[in-house]
Design a protein around this motif. Sequence first.
Motif, short mmCIF file in Angstrom:
data_model
loop_
_atom_site.label_atom_id
_atom_site.label_comp_id
_atom_site.label_asym_id
_atom_site.label_seq_id
_atom_site.Cartn_x
_atom_site.Cartn_y
_atom_site.Cartn_z
N SER A 173 0.83 -1.22 0.00
CA SER A 173 0.00 0.00 0.00
C SER A 173 0.86 1.26 0.00
N ASP A 174 2.09 1.18 0.54
CA ASP A 174 2.98 2.34 0.52
C ASP A 174 3.36 2.75 -0.91
N TRP A 175 3.26 1.79 -1.83
CA TRP A 175 3.66 2.06 -3.21
C TRP A 175 2.49 2.49 -4.09
N LEU A 176 1.28 2.44 -3.57
CA LEU A 176 0.12 2.77 -4.39
C LEU A 176 0.15 4.21 -4.91
N PRO A 177 0.49 5.22 -4.07
CA PRO A 177 0.54 6.59 -4.60
C PRO A 177 1.55 6.75 -5.73
N LEU A 178 2.67 6.06 -5.61
CA LEU A 178 3.67 6.15 -6.68
C LEU A 178 3.10 5.58 -7.97
N TRP A 179 2.49 4.39 -7.89
CA TRP A 179 1.94 3.76 -9.08
C TRP A 179 0.82 4.61 -9.68
N GLU A 180 0.03 5.23 -8.84
CA GLU A 180 -1.08 6.06 -9.34
C GLU A 180 -0.62 7.45 -9.76
N GLU A 181 0.71 7.68 -9.69
CA GLU A 181 1.33 8.92 -10.13
C GLU A 181 0.77 10.13 -9.34
#
Length: 967
Positions: free
Chosen positions: A459-467
């Motif tokens: 979940s920590d990586w979700l903002p990165l993936w969603e740009e």
Amino acid sequence: MPLPALLAVPPSLHFHAERARAGLPVNDWSQERLQAFERACVGSDFVSEQAQRDPDSLLALAAEGLLERSLAQGELRDELVARLADCADEEALARALRRFRNRHQLRIIWRDLNRFCDLRETCRDLSDMADACIDLAYHWLYPQLCAQHGTPMGRRSGLPQHMVILGMGKLGAHELNLSSDIDLIFGYPEGGETEGVKRTLDNQEFFTRLGQKLIRALDAITVDGFVFRTDMRLRPYGSSGALVLSFNALEQYYQDQGRDWERYAMIKARVVGGDQQAGRELLEMLRPFVYRRYLDFSAIEALRSMKQLIQQEVRRKGMAANIKLGAGGIREVEFIAQAFQLIHGGRDLSLQQRALLGVLETLAGQGYMPPAAVEELRDGYCFLRYLEHALQAIGDRQTQMLPDDDHERERVAFAMGFADWAALCERLEYWRGRIDWHFRQVIADPDEEEGDDELTPGSDWLPLWEEALGDEAACRQLEEAGFADPAAAWKRLHDLRHGPQVRAMQRLGRERLDAFVPRLLAQAAEQENPDLVLERVLPLVERVARRSAYLVLLSENPGALQRLMQLCAASPWIAEQIARFPLLLDELLNEGRLYSPPLAPELAAELQERLMRIPEDDLEQQMEALRHFKLAHGLRVAASEIVGSLPLMKVSDYLTWLAEAILAQVLALAWRQTTEKYGAPRRADGSSCDPDFIIVGYGKVGGIELGHGSDLDLVFIHDGDPNAETDGTKAIDGAQFFTRLGQRIIHLLTTQTTSGALYEVDMRLRPSGASGLLVSSLGAFQRYQENEAWTWEHQALVRARVLVGCPRVAAAFEQVRAGVLGRPRDLTALRQEVSEMRAKMRDNLGSRETAAGTAANAFEPGQPFDLKQDAGGIVDIEFMVQYAALAWSHQHPQLLRYTDNIRILDGLGEAGLLPPQDVTLLQEAYKAFRAVAHRQALQKQPGKVDAAQLQVERHEVLRIWRELGLQ
């Protein structure tokens, strides 16, 4: 399933038996039968009431011995056929069906409560009774309706039409319980109208009326009770849909609108009445809807959602005591089995079966679940089904709820063989706990650990993936996570997100991708080289983006994702294989199986078993099965090599065994297809022959030295009569037959399908090379080798061996080989010819920078060394071995026993033809060169290394080369 011995009837329960026996002439019954009667009456009001209401039926069952013995196959149906023969109208039909049902329901309950039969027999008898009632009632009603409205005819075929009745759920699986509804779906092959009457009916209207009559015949409650409660809600569109649909309409519905729960239901569908042949065609038509050709882990999501809805309903209605729907209940065992069926059944045909206990056995036998876990599930399931029968036997009611009434509890405990209700509940809670535990291992969301309030992995990586972070923040997060080149990693992610494959995804697939990529990044950050992992795994993600079930597979199985990253980081060859053939992801699910490829006999048996499950006329599926088998086992060998569980020599052994197993099945398929077309070839004595045919392997496959991606050097030889015609209607002569057999083999091996080709095949080592016949007779092969073959062809023959085929012809080939290789030779001329051939190969194939390793700079760092072709490399060792076999085998025939270099070298040492230290040096150098070549192949690198490497080995090989007098 073993159960406690049935207890003596407690005094408080005797009244049920006493009431039933009142006025019943059973004085001549044995004590054992009287005790069985008491137990049946205590456990079932239905039995006691039927005994009072229709004592003659019970006495007849006893007189016929049907209370104690099992029924023969077809016995139930035959009895009902006789009962319906005299039915004059629908009222008589309904009466006969109900009395038949009551008679056998009593018998089945009696035998079940007294444990005169096991669970399978009880369920089978109930299902056979339902089958007989449905089908015979249908066949009684059909001519009656035809007489009234005409015979329904197919518009396209012009043939009379019959309805197909599909039994779903427990009926379809032969698993009916003591008071089960029957779930049915009605269909008919094609549209049209009735013929033979003035006022015709549309076929759908005809079959709708017929279906309504059939339901009334089974479901309506009369003075004699009912036959089976009939539920039609599983049909397309449920209660609001048409009662019966044509096959085309059914196919269209399931193809376009079929939902996950309908796939789940259709697993158990079986033709229980009507037109059996048309029914089989319908089920075959619907098979692609049920079983996907790829690994379908989206089934887990669907089953999980269904279970959550059931749990909500259980809580809403206060049904925790429901042994079917509650936690640890019957439905959870069914979900476990059907999860594996839906996920793997499209590829593993052994899972395409209906009976739950059979599926569980397959799960253990095929390694999907540990045998101990399957045994617990089976025993727990059987306990719950026996308990379900005990609950339903009391009042002939469909219930799975534990009773509140103390008296009923006592009766159920007694029927189950327990001293009291508390003892039964203790055992029940144990089994429900074990089933629920196994259920959570299979079905539960891997992100939802009980009592774990942490965020979803990744979940920590979700903002990165969603740009949502911006470029700078995204790169900073990647850098902090250990990525050496965060800008490149961020670009790869950005390119994936905005690439055409992702943009074209449907909503569900995009949701799966958005859930998966953060997990991927979280696990990649834990790898030693996260940049390399991302570089090699993202092409796979892009490749499967539109088949998002593969993303679900990896999301559902964190261990598989971990193994994927490790293998892709270790080998770009593996990464490319999985990206090209995503079905290989299946192999990552079982770590033990992945790193433990089977031995030769198990390989051959597994492949044969897979092909036996495929219809003989389904060539496409046979070819796909062969290719998937090769890809899967090739991956397992490569993975085992990478983790170090397989040394080099074993890697080649496994890859060679794999090729032999495949060739054996390819020859069998080609032989069957060719003989079906032309008949079998005849021998000189006029008899038809089995395959007087062998496939000879040369080169790496002959020398048991296959590597990843190796092609096969093959020669086909037959020993049939080339002039005798085959015995088929489309006869051809023997020479033509064997040529076409060879062509068929090459076609099966080399045709490109969605899973690629099996092997590249090189036939140039056959007599006369590319200009020679595709298949040689054994006699022609012998004459060519003795009179026309070049020395280099005899060198190749040193590594030739029969891979598969007729043992008699194989033995004859070995004699020819031994005779050709074992003849005396002029050693001076032999050395000259071997040296000249080796020089040609170096000139054409060696490193130009170092004159194939012979120039002064051949050992300087920075120069290339071709492991195979340069001086001092693999081919030099092979040529020395071949030279030695040709030079000395006439004196030492044991040199021809083996075809691999290592064991031939052993023979040279044992015969004193080479010093022991030189034998060891050559063997170790050979293994070292090949080990590096294997590593290069797995890294997708050419078979060249820096000349600074392996210098000691190269010098020693060249020294021995010179000492043998070779140039």
